[in-house]
Write an enzyme that holds these catalytic residues in place. Structure first.
Site, short mmCIF file in Angstrom:
data_model
loop_
_atom_site.label_atom_id
_atom_site.label_comp_id
_atom_site.label_asym_id
_atom_site.label_seq_id
_atom_site.Cartn_x
_atom_site.Cartn_y
_atom_site.Cartn_z
N ASP A 255 0.87 -1.17 0.00
CA ASP A 255 0.00 0.00 0.00
C ASP A 255 0.91 1.23 0.00
O ASP A 255 2.10 1.14 0.34
CB ASP A 255 -0.89 -0.02 1.24
CG ASP A 255 -1.80 1.18 1.33
OD1 ASP A 255 -2.34 1.59 0.29
OD2 ASP A 255 -1.96 1.72 2.44
N ASP B 163 -0.09 5.01 1.11
CA ASP B 163 -0.26 5.91 2.25
C ASP B 163 -0.29 5.15 3.57
O ASP B 163 -1.11 4.25 3.76
CB ASP B 163 -1.56 6.71 2.08
CG ASP B 163 -1.53 7.59 0.85
OD1 ASP B 163 -0.72 8.52 0.81
OD2 ASP B 163 -2.30 7.31 -0.10
N ASP C 23 -1.91 -1.03 6.10
CA ASP C 23 -2.08 -0.44 7.43
C ASP C 23 -3.54 -0.11 7.72
O ASP C 23 -3.86 0.30 8.84
CB ASP C 23 -1.23 0.82 7.59
CG ASP C 23 -1.84 2.02 6.87
OD1 ASP C 23 -2.24 1.86 5.70
OD2 ASP C 23 -1.90 3.10 7.47
#
Length: 221
Positions: A10, A12, A169
């Site tokens: 991922d 960000d 996250d």
């Protein structure tokens, strides 16, 4: 467990520490339409979802119909916000270097737009590792928590889902990776991490530990 052949990162919150900056940008844009939300609420409602999903969420929860050009307004506000102060997640450059050095393929799978992903990786010096391998939810029918972007990334890179590990996250990203049939490593060090404790995923809090979690020993790194 066998080491993966493809590691999907991922963007960000995993590669770049952009969440505080983009959350403030979203807060400021929404305030123009009478939605005065604090950063905690923005985090709870919108972390890990794509900008084009915000329109439906706002309509469902607050009954406010936002303009059709909202995504463009978000992206411009975020572009300005990250220009000054964006940093890579601590330790991620060394972790990516070790992954690439071991012979594993890497790519990015993100809900952000292609332009935003490229800008953030260039600002933080991470772009050379991922050039030509940036996969955005804008390229598929549905963003996270649906699996489309991860399945598209794996197929384009020439791997099956069982060959892949996703580094995420957000709970939306974890849901997407699990739905794609991929192993997930949840980066939990960020204060914005919101992976539900009920998710049966491996959690880690230090990017320095990522190579070992992927089965990379010191000699390979």
């Amino acid at each position: 467990m066998n080491p993966p052949r493809l590691v999907i990162f991922d963007c960000d919150g995993v590669l770049v520490d952009s969440e505080p900056l983009t959350s403030r940008a979203m807060r400021d844009v929404l305030a123009h339409y009478g939605l005065n939300l604090d950063l905690d609420e923005i985090q709870a409602r919108f972390h890990g979802v794509s900008n084009d999903q915000v329109h439906d969420t706002v309509l469902a929860h607050w009954g406010v119909l936002l303009p059709d050009d909202l995504v463009d307004r978000f992206e411009e506000a975020e572009r300005v916000a990250v220009e000054d102060g964006l940093r890579a997640v601590p330790g991620v450059a060394d972790a990516v270097r070790a992954v690439v050095g071991s012979g594993m393929a890497v790519c990015v799978g993100s809900n952000a737009s292609p332009r935003a992903i490229e800008q953030r990786l260039k600002l933080t010096g991470l772009h050379p590792w991922f050039e030509g391998r940036l996969f955005s939810a804008a390229l598929v029918a549905r963003g996270k928590p649906h699996p489309d972007v991860f399945l598209h990334a794996a197929e384009t890179m020439g791997f099956s889902p069982s060959d892949c590990v996703v580094i995420e996250d957000s709970d939306a990203g974890v849901q997407a990776a699990l739905a794609a049939g991929m192993r997930v490593l949840a980066y939990a060090a960020s204060p914005t991490s919101d992976v539900a404790h009920a998710r049966r995923v491996e959690r880690f809090a230090d990017m320095a530990s990522l190579p070992a979690l992927l089965g990379i020993d010191g000699a390979q790194a």
